[in-house]
Design a protein around this motif. Structure first.
Motif, mmCIF file in Angstrom:
data_model
loop_
_atom_site.group_PDB
_atom_site.id
_atom_site.type_symbol
_atom_site.label_atom_id
_atom_site.label_comp_id
_atom_site.label_asym_id
_atom_site.label_seq_id
_atom_site.Cartn_x
_atom_site.Cartn_y
_atom_site.Cartn_z
ATOM 1 N N LYS A 35 -55.761 69.694 86.936
ATOM 2 C CA LYS A 35 -56.980 69.642 85.951
ATOM 3 C C LYS A 35 -58.166 69.572 86.682
ATOM 4 O O LYS A 35 -58.321 69.193 87.968
ATOM 5 N N PRO A 36 -59.273 70.239 86.520
ATOM 6 C CA PRO A 36 -60.598 69.923 86.933
ATOM 7 C C PRO A 36 -61.020 68.607 87.313
ATOM 8 O O PRO A 36 -61.904 68.326 88.393
ATOM 9 N N GLU A 37 -60.528 67.631 86.391
ATOM 10 C CA GLU A 37 -60.943 66.467 86.830
ATOM 11 C C GLU A 37 -60.604 65.875 88.245
ATOM 12 O O GLU A 37 -60.696 64.495 88.583
ATOM 13 N N ARG A 38 -59.464 66.251 88.918
ATOM 14 C CA ARG A 38 -58.891 65.877 89.940
ATOM 15 C C ARG A 38 -59.963 65.934 90.855
ATOM 16 O O ARG A 38 -59.890 65.277 92.053
ATOM 17 N N PHE A 39 -61.278 66.516 90.711
ATOM 18 C CA PHE A 39 -62.038 66.701 91.924
ATOM 19 C C PHE A 39 -63.233 65.468 91.721
ATOM 20 O O PHE A 39 -63.840 65.198 92.566
ATOM 21 N N ASN A 40 -63.250 64.699 90.682
ATOM 22 C CA ASN A 40 -63.827 63.402 90.548
ATOM 23 C C ASN A 40 -63.079 62.236 90.905
ATOM 24 O O ASN A 40 -62.182 61.847 90.219
ATOM 25 N N CYS A 41 -63.892 61.452 91.815
ATOM 26 C CA CYS A 41 -63.440 59.946 92.413
ATOM 27 C C CYS A 41 -64.736 59.395 92.285
ATOM 28 O O CYS A 41 -65.690 59.401 92.990
ATOM 29 N N ASN A 42 -64.502 58.353 91.545
ATOM 30 C CA ASN A 42 -65.706 57.560 91.418
ATOM 31 C C ASN A 42 -65.604 56.238 92.067
ATOM 32 O O ASN A 42 -66.521 55.311 91.791
ATOM 33 N N LEU A 43 -64.834 56.290 92.960
ATOM 34 C CA LEU A 43 -64.921 55.139 93.995
ATOM 35 C C LEU A 43 -66.036 55.217 94.971
ATOM 36 O O LEU A 43 -66.356 56.189 95.520
ATOM 37 N N VAL A 93 -58.614 66.716 98.144
ATOM 38 C CA VAL A 93 -57.827 67.477 96.706
ATOM 39 C C VAL A 93 -57.304 68.691 97.230
ATOM 40 O O VAL A 93 -56.272 69.248 96.740
ATOM 41 N N GLN A 94 -58.162 69.580 97.788
ATOM 42 C CA GLN A 94 -57.684 71.113 98.220
ATOM 43 C C GLN A 94 -56.689 70.888 99.200
ATOM 44 O O GLN A 94 -55.574 71.750 99.082
ATOM 45 N N TYR A 95 -56.452 70.028 100.099
ATOM 46 C CA TYR A 95 -55.142 69.833 100.740
ATOM 47 C C TYR A 95 -53.971 69.261 99.892
ATOM 48 O O TYR A 95 -52.815 69.807 100.372
ATOM 49 N N LEU A 96 -54.422 68.752 98.903
ATOM 50 C CA LEU A 96 -53.274 67.970 98.097
ATOM 51 C C LEU A 96 -52.630 69.061 97.389
ATOM 52 O O LEU A 96 -51.418 69.024 96.738
ATOM 53 N N ASP A 97 -53.545 70.034 96.951
ATOM 54 C CA ASP A 97 -53.091 71.152 95.975
ATOM 55 C C ASP A 97 -52.096 72.230 96.911
ATOM 56 O O ASP A 97 -51.569 72.901 96.118
#
Length: 477
Positions: A182-190, A202-206
């Motif tokens: 999902k596109p939301e995976r690029f969002n990290c609010n930490l 994230v690109q590496y995890l994909d």
């Protein structure tokens, strides 16, 4: 995902670390968090993910947020007790604060960015800055601490590597897995996470290769059925507390440490899981069987049983003693035999065989040399003894011959005197007592003073012993 370029390879020799990385580990081997769980306290409880369970993100429990770091507050240099491998021992509160501090440092993207795929690819400058940060919080004026500086440094980097991996794992499980695809995976609010680093992570995890490795790691991780009960305390700290409580200076062996670190709190003979309980029962049974065979339970035998129950050690890691301990530090340890290890072991065995054969040949040569020297000395001694005996025999023979010659000479002299007397009588000499002793002595003395000759010497008798006839004078006309 950005990995690294040719100018950022980290060289551990630059900061004098002893095997800080685990370069020998294959990529498909999961990280084994053997001492602490979420030391930094940055995340919620880990979400278990498998094919049959859907993750409900909306029902996750609210986190209490990151821990407040109390270690080295306001520039204070902390003083604690360390073991010989650099692990913190005492007091417990300060040790926990130090662990939290290391966890927060590993989660700081300014020191250790998450968009690097491998610990070995991190810049050496990042390690140097991290060590300067840690070093500035420790009281090095304490001689005990100063003497363990190198070990502490090595331990710190092992724990930073451990916590950095753990930090990335927690981010993946909390922010990537629920939104995978999902596109939301690029969002990290930490707030602690740099957004540029997160997107590259994230690109590496994909990547397909990354997910294949992750699936293998999950499978390997699921096979772990044994857990410890130490919480945020390190194994060395648990052992130290036990030593203080019981007034014991000698450190217990690995099996006693296993029971200490896997027993329930306040229950000495109860363990945290069935696997630990089963291991204890198997160990005690194996020990009893050896006792029935009258086998003395020595430290080596205990290590044999430990390996029999829990398996051999792998990848130069020692279970049950904390970070920093290597195979060489544990007597009688049992280790894995890999294909390369078996080849090396065969070569070592062949070399050892050749070494023993060479030693045997050298020993035989030395023995032959010693025996030859002994034989030479014995021959010399025998020759000297024979020579001495021969000289003595020659001297004796010479004396005997001289005695015989003297006896023969006396006999010849006596016979000569007797014969001379007979000649004198036949010649018409009278008035001479040839049998008298005086005559014999006179003749003997004369023969001894005259030169020897083959012609017998007839001495002229003195006129006082008788009349000497004169030749008749020729009558002339």
């Amino acid at each position: 995902m950005s990995n690294y370029d040719g100018n950022v390879d980290f060289n551990y020799e630059d900061i004098d670390l002893d095997n800080v990385n685990q370069s020998q580990l294959p990529n498909n081997v999961p990280f084994d968090d053997s001492e602490t769980q979420d030391v930094g306290g940055l995340y919620n409880a880990q979400v278990e993910v498998n094919e049959n369970v859907e993750v409900n993100v909306s029902c996750t429990k609210k986190s209490r947020g990151p821990n407040i770091i109390h270690w080295g507050e306001d520039g204070v240099r902390e003083r604690i007790k360390w073991d010989k491998f650099g692990a913190p021992l005492w007091p417990r509160k300060k040790c926990a604060q130090f662990s939290n501090f290391i966890g927060s440092l590993a989660a700081d993207g300014g020191f250790y960015p998450i968009n690097i795929s491998d610990w070995r690819h991190l810049k050496s400058e990042s390690h140097k800055r991290a060590w300067e940060r840690v070093k500035g919080t420790i009281d090095w004026a304490d001689p005990h601490t100063a003497s363990r500086r190198s070990a502490i440094k090595s331990y710190v980097f092992k724990r930073l590597q451990d916590r950095w991996k753990h930090h990335k794992s927690q981010l993946k499980q909390k922010y990537w897995l629920p939104n995978q695809g999902k596109p939301e995976r690029f969002n990290c609010n930490l707030e602690l996470v740099d957004q540029i680093q997160w997107k590259e992570f994230v690109q590496y995890l994909d990547e397909e290769d990354t997910q294949t490795k992750a699936a293998i790691n999950v499978s390997n991780r699921s096979q772990r059925i044994m857990h410890h009960s130490t919480g945020t305390r390190t194994f060395p700290a648990v052992v130290h507390e036990w030593q203080v409580e019981n007034g014991v200076e000698e450190q217990p062996d690995r099996w006693e440490i296993f029971k200490l670190t896997h027993s329930k709190k306040g229950c000495k003979d109860q363990y945290v899981d069935d696997a630990s309980t089963k291991a204890v029962m198997e160990y005690e049974h194996a020990e009893e069987e050896r006792k029935k065979l009258n086998i003395e339970i020595t430290p080596q035998v205990r290590e044999d049983i430990y390996a029999e129950v829990l398996g051999v050690e792998k990848r130069n890691i020692v279970r049950g003693l904390g970070a920093g301990v290597k195979w060489r530090d544990v007597p009688y340890i049992h280790t894995e035999k890999r294909a390369v290890s078996k080849t090396v072991e065969a070569l070592q065995a062949k070399f050892e065989e050749q070494r023993l054969e060479a030693a045997r040949l050298r020993s035989e040569a030395e023995r032959e040399k010693v025996e030859a020297a002994k034989r030479e000395e014995r021959i010399r001694s025998e020759l000297a003894e024979r020579e001495k005996k021969m000289v003595e025999e020659m001297e004796k023979f010479k004396r005997d011959q001289m005695r015989i010659m003297e006896d023969n000479l006396k006999m010849v002299e006596q016979r000569a005197v007797l014969r001379m007397g007979q000649w004198m009588k036949e010649a018409g000499f009278s008035g001479i007592d040839t049998a008298s002793q005086a005559f014999v002595e006179q003749i003997t003395q004369a023969t001894s003073t005259q030169p020897q000759s083959n012609i017998p010497v007839i001495p002229t008798p003195s006129m006082q012993h008788g009349y000497r006839p004169e030749m008749p004078r020729t009558l002339t006309n």
